[in-house]
Design a protein around this motif. Structure first.
Motif, short mmCIF file in Angstrom:
data_model
loop_
_atom_site.label_atom_id
_atom_site.label_comp_id
_atom_site.label_asym_id
_atom_site.label_seq_id
_atom_site.Cartn_x
_atom_site.Cartn_y
_atom_site.Cartn_z
N ASP A 6 0.87 -1.17 0.00
CA ASP A 6 0.00 0.00 0.00
C ASP A 6 0.91 1.23 0.00
O ASP A 6 1.16 1.83 1.05
N THR A 26 -1.24 -1.14 -4.23
CA THR A 26 -2.41 -0.25 -4.21
C THR A 26 -1.94 1.15 -3.83
O THR A 26 -0.99 1.32 -3.07
N ASN A 28 -3.71 5.38 -3.27
CA ASN A 28 -4.90 6.25 -3.27
C ASN A 28 -4.36 7.67 -3.36
O ASN A 28 -3.14 7.88 -3.27
N LYS A 85 -9.68 2.19 -8.94
CA LYS A 85 -10.37 2.23 -7.65
C LYS A 85 -11.52 3.22 -7.71
O LYS A 85 -11.33 4.41 -8.00
N SER A 133 -12.41 -3.39 -1.34
CA SER A 133 -11.42 -3.06 -0.31
C SER A 133 -12.08 -2.69 1.01
O SER A 133 -12.71 -1.62 1.13
N PHE A 135 -11.73 -1.47 4.70
CA PHE A 135 -10.77 -0.62 5.42
C PHE A 135 -10.76 -1.00 6.91
O PHE A 135 -11.43 -0.38 7.73
N ARG A 138 -10.10 1.75 9.64
CA ARG A 138 -11.17 2.75 9.77
C ARG A 138 -12.44 2.11 10.34
O ARG A 138 -13.21 2.77 11.06
N GLY A 169 -7.41 -3.37 3.53
CA GLY A 169 -6.48 -2.25 3.61
C GLY A 169 -6.67 -1.52 4.92
O GLY A 169 -7.33 -2.03 5.84
N SER A 170 -6.07 -0.33 5.02
CA SER A 170 -6.14 0.46 6.25
C SER A 170 -5.60 -0.36 7.41
O SER A 170 -6.19 -0.39 8.49
N ARG A 172 -2.90 -1.11 10.24
CA ARG A 172 -2.06 -0.21 11.06
C ARG A 172 -1.10 -0.91 11.99
O ARG A 172 -0.19 -0.29 12.52
N THR A 189 -3.31 -5.54 1.80
CA THR A 189 -2.46 -4.47 1.25
C THR A 189 -1.85 -3.72 2.42
O THR A 189 -2.55 -3.18 3.28
C1 E4P Z 1 -6.00 0.76 0.46
O1 E4P Z 1 -6.43 0.41 -0.61
C2 E4P Z 1 -6.48 1.96 1.15
O2 E4P Z 1 -6.55 3.05 0.29
C3 E4P Z 1 -5.61 2.30 2.33
O3 E4P Z 1 -5.16 1.12 2.93
C4 E4P Z 1 -6.32 3.20 3.31
O4 E4P Z 1 -5.60 3.25 4.49
P1 E4P Z 1 -5.85 4.36 5.61
O5 E4P Z 1 -7.14 4.09 6.27
O6 E4P Z 1 -4.68 4.17 6.55
O7 E4P Z 1 -5.82 5.68 4.92
#
Ligand code: E4P
Length: 232
Positions: A6, A26, A28, A85, A133, A135, A138, A169-170, A172, A189
């Protein structure tokens, strides 16, 4: 299970490609901005070529579904391995499922992004998204259980035979990576720094260090028994 990076950092992508574990990348708009990819087309083409034939996801940067469609068609021309995306809804809550569906029908692969709920995931799969995807970070920010969402999405896909792949994704923490992997993600990712942490372990380091020390000692013993005192 596949591992995507990512990131838009070319050097990090080269490094992980070299390790032989990378299945795609990936990005963004925020990642491209953070990683200095101000010329989106230039950086996207560079990464797409570097990782070919692995997929590279690039996100549209407009709130208008019609413009998303135009951008998606333009992005797809930047490389055979570009995945567009499209957010599940725009910032006003307007569903972008028609954009997902139209691009898919034009044989453009779509990664439907910003998925926070099972309903969104299911609708994206029905609209034909190649990837959805979720998140994880989030979802957890709002006090919800991302593992449960991933598990339920995976179960729904299996029950009804849809081929959409779950990208998580997202991410941490390294714990997030493992939880998503076990919950049934098809693709994780991961930011490069976290992937580095995932492979690292203090005990592995000290174990390898001890092996190297003992190997050196054994070699010195051998040299000594052969009557040679100089070290290698
Ligand atoms: C992946 O495709 C997302 O765009 C990304 O992992 C978002 O991550 P974030 O919530 O840390 O911004």
């Amino acid at each position: 299970m596949e591992i995507f990076l990512d990131t838009a950092k070319v050097e990090q992508i080269k490094q992980w490609l070299g390790y032989g574990v990378l299945d795609g990348v990936t990005t963004n708009p925020s990642i491209l901005f953070k990683d200095g990819g101000y010329d989106i087309q230039e950086r996207t083409r560079e990464i797409a070529e570097l990782i070919y034939p692995r997929p590279l996801s690039v996100e549209v940067s407009t709130n208008e579904p019609k413009e998303m469609l135009e951008q998606g068609r333009a992005f797809a021309k930047w490389g055979d391995n570009i995945v567009v995306k499209i957010p599940v809804i725009n910032e006003d809550g307007v569903p972008c499922l028609d954009v997902v569906n139209t691009l898919t029908n034009e044989n453009i692969k779509v990664n439907m992004t910003a998925v926070m709920s099972l309903g969104q995931f299911i609708l994206g799969a029905k609209a034909g998204a190649t990837y959805g995807s979720i998140f994880a970070g989030r979802v957890a920010d709002e006090g919800n259980d991302s593992s449960e969402l991933i598990e339920r999405s995976a179960r729904w896909l299996k029950t009804w035979g849809y081929e959409t792949k779950i990208i998580v994704g997202s991410i941490r923490t390294t714990k997030n990576i493992q939880d998503a992997a076990v919950a049934g993600a098809h693709v994780l990712t991961i930011p490069p720094d976290l992937l580095g942490k995932w492979v690292d372990h203090q005990y592995s380091r000290s174990t390898v260090k001890q092996f190297n020390i003992d190997a050196k000692k054994a070699f010195e013993q051998l040299r000594e028994s052969q009557g040679v005192t100089a070290s290698p």
